[in-house]
Design an enzyme around this catalytic site. Sequence first.
Site, short mmCIF file in Angstrom:
data_model
loop_
_atom_site.label_atom_id
_atom_site.label_comp_id
_atom_site.label_asym_id
_atom_site.label_seq_id
_atom_site.Cartn_x
_atom_site.Cartn_y
_atom_site.Cartn_z
CB ALA A 61 -0.87 -0.01 1.24
CD GLU A 103 -2.48 -7.65 2.63
OE1 GLU A 103 -2.22 -6.47 2.28
OE2 GLU A 103 -3.03 -7.93 3.69
CD GLU A 123 1.47 -5.72 5.43
OE1 GLU A 123 2.37 -6.57 5.61
OE2 GLU A 123 0.74 -5.73 4.42
N1 3HC Z 1 4.63 3.33 -0.27
C1 3HC Z 1 5.06 4.51 -0.75
N2 3HC Z 1 6.34 4.73 -1.12
C2 3HC Z 1 7.19 3.71 -1.01
C3 3HC Z 1 6.80 2.45 -0.52
C4 3HC Z 1 5.45 2.28 -0.14
N3 3HC Z 1 4.99 1.13 0.31
N4 3HC Z 1 7.88 1.65 -0.52
C5 3HC Z 1 8.90 2.39 -0.99
N5 3HC Z 1 8.48 3.62 -1.29
C6 3HC Z 1 9.27 4.73 -1.85
C7 3HC Z 1 10.33 5.20 -0.87
O1 3HC Z 1 9.80 6.13 0.05
C8 3HC Z 1 11.34 5.80 -1.80
O2 3HC Z 1 10.84 7.07 -2.16
P1 3HC Z 1 11.84 8.29 -2.39
O3 3HC Z 1 12.69 7.90 -3.56
O4 3HC Z 1 10.96 9.44 -2.61
O5 3HC Z 1 12.65 8.37 -1.13
C9 3HC Z 1 11.24 4.92 -3.05
O6 3HC Z 1 9.99 4.25 -2.95
C10 3HC Z 1 12.32 3.87 -3.14
O7 3HC Z 1 12.36 3.15 -1.90
P2 3HC Z 1 13.72 2.58 -1.32
O8 3HC Z 1 14.72 3.67 -1.26
O9 3HC Z 1 13.37 1.87 -0.07
O10 3HC Z 1 14.15 1.60 -2.50
P3 3HC Z 1 14.85 0.19 -2.44
O11 3HC Z 1 15.02 -0.22 -3.83
O12 3HC Z 1 16.03 0.23 -1.54
O13 3HC Z 1 13.81 -0.79 -1.72
C11 3HC Z 1 11.65 -1.80 -1.31
C12 3HC Z 1 12.59 -1.10 -2.34
C13 3HC Z 1 12.25 -3.12 -0.89
C14 3HC Z 1 10.33 -2.00 -1.98
C15 3HC Z 1 11.54 -0.89 -0.08
O14 3HC Z 1 11.20 0.40 -0.48
C16 3HC Z 1 10.51 -1.34 0.92
O15 3HC Z 1 10.74 -2.25 1.67
N6 3HC Z 1 9.37 -0.64 0.95
C17 3HC Z 1 8.36 -0.85 1.97
C18 3HC Z 1 7.48 -2.00 1.67
C19 3HC Z 1 6.38 -2.10 2.68
O16 3HC Z 1 6.56 -1.84 3.85
N7 3HC Z 1 5.21 -2.52 2.21
C20 3HC Z 1 4.08 -2.69 3.07
C21 3HC Z 1 3.29 -1.43 3.09
S1 3HC Z 1 1.96 -1.52 4.21
C22 3HC Z 1 0.73 -2.34 3.37
O17 3HC Z 1 0.94 -2.79 2.27
C23 3HC Z 1 -0.55 -2.46 4.07
C24 3HC Z 1 -1.47 -3.43 3.43
O18 3HC Z 1 -1.45 -4.65 4.13
C25 3HC Z 1 -2.89 -2.91 3.45
#
Ligand code: 3HC
Length: 649
Positions: A61, A103, A123
Amino acid sequence: MAVNWNREDNIAIIWIDNPPVNAMSHSVRERLSLALNEVNADTGIEASIIACRGKTFVAGADVKEFGKPPLAPFLNDLVQLIEDSAKPVIAAIHGKALGGGFEIALAAHGRIAAPDAQFGLPEVKLGIIPGAGGTQRLPRLIGVAAAIDMIATGKSISAPHARNLGLIDIVSQNELIADALAFARTLIHSEPRRTGQLPIAKFDEQTAELQILAVEQKARGQISPGEAARMVLRGANVPIEQGLKLERDKFLELVGSEQAVALRHVFVAERLAAKFDELADILPRPIQSVGIAGAGLMGAGIAVTFADADYDVTVVERDTLSIDEGQKRVDAIYERAVKSGRISNAIKEERLTRISFHSDLNAFTKCDLVIEAVFDDLGVKRELFTCLASIVRPDTILATNTSYLDPDAIASVVPDPSRFIGLHFFSPANMMRLVEVVKTKEIAPDVLATGLAVAKRLGKLGIVSGVCEGFIGNRLFTAYREQCDFMLEDGALPHEIDNAVEAYGFPMGPYAVTDLAGLDISWARRKRDADKRDPALRYVPIADRLCEAGRFGQKSGSGYYIYDGGRKLVDPIVTALIEAISSEKGIIRRPFEPDEIIARIIAGIVTEADKILSEGISLRPSDIDLVLINGYGYPAWCGGPMFRTGRAK
Ligand code: 3HC
């Protein structure tokens, strides 16, 4: 356009294209929902594939939308739309399928993945639980125990592992979309396999309860891992519709919680840490061959860290005996990793081949980066770098791992100090995530950029620090320890401070840590620096007195505590010693409540942090929080002292 679709005969390929990580923002949800409805209504289409453009599948998300009022279509409804589709839907996954992305894949009727794909529900690391069916669908594919493990740790797994668990159907061996099309053809005309309708494999309720208890204990006060694990079990005992509702309600409750807000601060802070306007257009130097001078505890840990990240590592020690000891240290680190199941024996052997040991500094001639991890003495280090500068290529980056010495004083012996940097690893270097990237006086921008890029490739968090004694981390830690010692004199006891700090979420209190690390080395340093101490400053002699009594910590059987076998006990002798010191100083002792202990610690850290920021040693308040979280065990779910005091938002 964030989502579009095209047809390949009777199969639709729905492309999500929302760089950089295909997060499920509102516009993506809207367009994906539209595309799914169009595909379902199109009588020429008999199956569809959801795939992503760019470097990854959907990484979740959109975290940036959390904390704002949710806008329809909601991700959970979209996921349900996929599962309910009358025509088979396949997820074709490359890169990472995380959170909401995973998901979506779970709700699809078939899953095919590229060999390097990864799957995870991270999450809990954001202080929430999966909110679009993850806790309800995952156990239907891999069982309750494995689902609790994945969801509560937030760890990702590889495509082959996912295949073994039954999470995905196929690991693609050729071109992913071509293989996905072939897979889709096999599913046309058969009833879609809906994950939500699958029965959950038989499990033992009591074992699951014990697993959840273990999760809660390990979480040390962080709420989300236990809640996520419990949601798996709750859902396993009710119909899917009810489980999904329970999950959604808990997700919405947690998304606005204090811990989730704090963890979102950490998420944003981590991504900000490597961003500097001055480095925006600077390319890091390519680094593949890395030299490490010294194979002591630190050098061995650093060597393993680089080998783990696929670098070619050259270690130099002074003689064959030291090489032998260094090799044993490296081997022992890998052996522990094998024993704990983190890597296989084959991986250990493969990584060992990446590290070569030598007794001649000339072995560094081919290196792109050389890091010293020798004895922390200015003379020793200057001598080493004088030699190194005449051996390595002129573009080779030279780095010191010193904790307390002045890197500029070391760099001054190098003819071109612009290639000199500090890379301060924390011990054990192969485990600790923090690396202070020390910005020396003459450093070239591309050398600083390289330091940050190397930290990232190592899977570590590089935080830029200016030059000062102890850099950011040890300076803050000293301030933290000082407050604790003041409280000991003012009326608290070591176990009261340790208990308060551990209840707050640190893995260990300061006095338990000191007993583990040993009191003798810092005692020797204090004696050495006694002349330099400002007599006007408050000095707490408790640690000195303990050492004078032969109490050097766990290794001598006593320190701030007394040790009986493996048990740590409060020692009345230490209580008497502390009380005597208070009375010598005329201090009337008073009790300290846990809240006051934490408030005093935070205030002490923040006062020092403000100085560090005003001196330009640290560039952002949020970096201070990251240093404490990743180097000193500050609980991430509390956000860090700068976040707590409103200095970092
Ligand atoms: N939402 C919005 N932006 C995101 C994002 C997300 N889930 N994940 C990454 N980004 C953005 C970062 O903020 C960053 O933005 P910026 O360039 O403006 O700083 C850009 O994407 C690149 O991110 P990284 O620097 O972290 O890039 P990497 O290549 O090193 O890593 C990744 C990529 C492994 C996908 C890492 O970004 C990551 O782990 N992201 C988080 C994933 C996450 O936590 N997902 C779960 C979200 S909660 C959810 O899904 C709830 C659901 O159950 C309803």
